[in-house]
Design an enzyme around this catalytic site. Structure first.
Site, PDB file in Angstrom:
ATOM      1  N   HIS A  61      40.657  24.608  44.799  1.00  0.00           N
ATOM      2  CA  HIS A  61      41.230  25.566  45.739  1.00  0.00           C
ATOM      3  C   HIS A  61      41.072  24.995  47.149  1.00  0.00           C
ATOM      4  CE1 HIS A  61      41.095  29.441  43.059  1.00  0.00           C
ATOM      5  NE2 HIS A  61      41.782  28.450  42.512  1.00  0.00           N
ATOM      6  N   GLU A  75      39.494  26.000  49.755  1.00  0.00           N
ATOM      7  CA  GLU A  75      38.111  26.004  50.241  1.00  0.00           C
ATOM      8  C   GLU A  75      37.299  24.917  49.546  1.00  0.00           C
ATOM      9  OE1 GLU A  75      39.937  28.447  48.938  1.00  0.00           O
ATOM     10  OE2 GLU A  75      39.287  30.435  49.622  1.00  0.00           O
ATOM     11  N   SER A 109      42.630  34.999  51.754  1.00  0.00           N
ATOM     12  CA  SER A 109      41.338  35.573  51.370  1.00  0.00           C
ATOM     13  C   SER A 109      40.774  34.864  50.139  1.00  0.00           C
ATOM     14  CB  SER A 109      41.521  37.064  51.094  1.00  0.00           C
ATOM     15  OG  SER A 109      40.272  37.682  50.884  1.00  0.00           O
ATOM     16  N   CYS A 132      39.123  33.714  46.653  1.00  0.00           N
ATOM     17  CA  CYS A 132      38.963  34.231  45.291  1.00  0.00           C
ATOM     18  C   CYS A 132      37.477  34.335  44.966  1.00  0.00           C
ATOM     19  CB  CYS A 132      39.659  33.303  44.297  1.00  0.00           C
ATOM     20  SG  CYS A 132      38.741  31.768  43.994  1.00  0.00           S
ATOM     21  N   CYS A 172      35.564  30.896  45.046  1.00  0.00           N
ATOM     22  CA  CYS A 172      35.274  30.407  46.399  1.00  0.00           C
ATOM     23  C   CYS A 172      34.293  31.342  47.109  1.00  0.00           C
ATOM     24  CB  CYS A 172      36.575  30.248  47.180  1.00  0.00           C
ATOM     25  SG  CYS A 172      37.652  28.986  46.448  1.00  0.00           S
ATOM     26  N   ASP A 214      47.499  30.380  39.414  1.00  0.00           N
ATOM     27  CA  ASP A 214      46.416  30.137  40.368  1.00  0.00           C
ATOM     28  C   ASP A 214      45.423  31.291  40.409  1.00  0.00           C
ATOM     29  OD1 ASP A 214      45.544  27.975  42.091  1.00  0.00           O
ATOM     30  OD2 ASP A 214      45.637  29.443  43.707  1.00  0.00           O
TER      31      ASP A 214
HETATM   32 ZN   LIG Z   1      39.399  30.080  45.479  1.00  0.00          ZN
END
Ligand SMILES: [Zn+2]
Length: 147
Positions: A54, A56, A79, A81, A84, A144
């Site tokens: 991802h 991040e 924002s 998940c 993360c 995703d």
């Molecule tokens: Zn994530």
């Protein structure tokens, strides 16, 4: 949001836009310390076939080992998940600036409950880019977010 936040969130957005242009999931991220970029990255699900990368996670991986995260801010165009969010808490990142949580969100209060300062920018460019991606690539988006 201070001037550094605005500038650094913009870099996260530009990473997201680069991901979109590559045909990937348009989510970008920056790890910063003292207003300076430590590392920046973007979602690599499509580009590298890596479901864990991802935005991040890509930025944190590129940052490499850090003695501490206590003096850092993580910027993300969307924002975070739960994966993360867990990483932010695990690494002790004290501050997260989120581009938008209109298209995806829900972990803001959990982060706050763990003492993380969470700022949601409601950035129109971040919102529009995600909206466009979800409209144009609904299957990729569903993949995703594991739906
Ligand atoms: Zn994530």
């Amino acid at each position: 949001m201070n001037a550094d936040d605005t500038r650094l969130l913009r870099i996260a957005y530009e990473e997201a836009k680069a991901g979109f242009d590559e045909g990937g999931c348009p989510i970008g991220s920056v790890l910063a310390r003292g207003g300076e970029v430590v590392a920046q990255g973007r979602n690599q699900r499509v580009q590298k076939g890596d479901p864990i990368a991802h935005g991040e996670m890509d930025a944190l991986r590129k940052a490499g080992r850090q003695k501490t995260y206590r003096d850092t801010t993580l910027y993300t165009s969307l924002s975070p998940c739960m994966m993360c969010t867990g990483t932010i808490i695990q690494f002790g990142i004290p501050r997260v600036v989120i581009g938008e949580n209109k298209n995806f969100g829900g972990n803001e209060e959990f982060l706050r409950s763990k003492g993380v300062e969470v700022i949601v920018a409601d950035d129109p460019d971040c919102i529009a880019l995600m909206r466009r991606f979800i409209d144009e690539e609904p299957e990729l988006w569903a993949e995703d977010i594991a739906e």
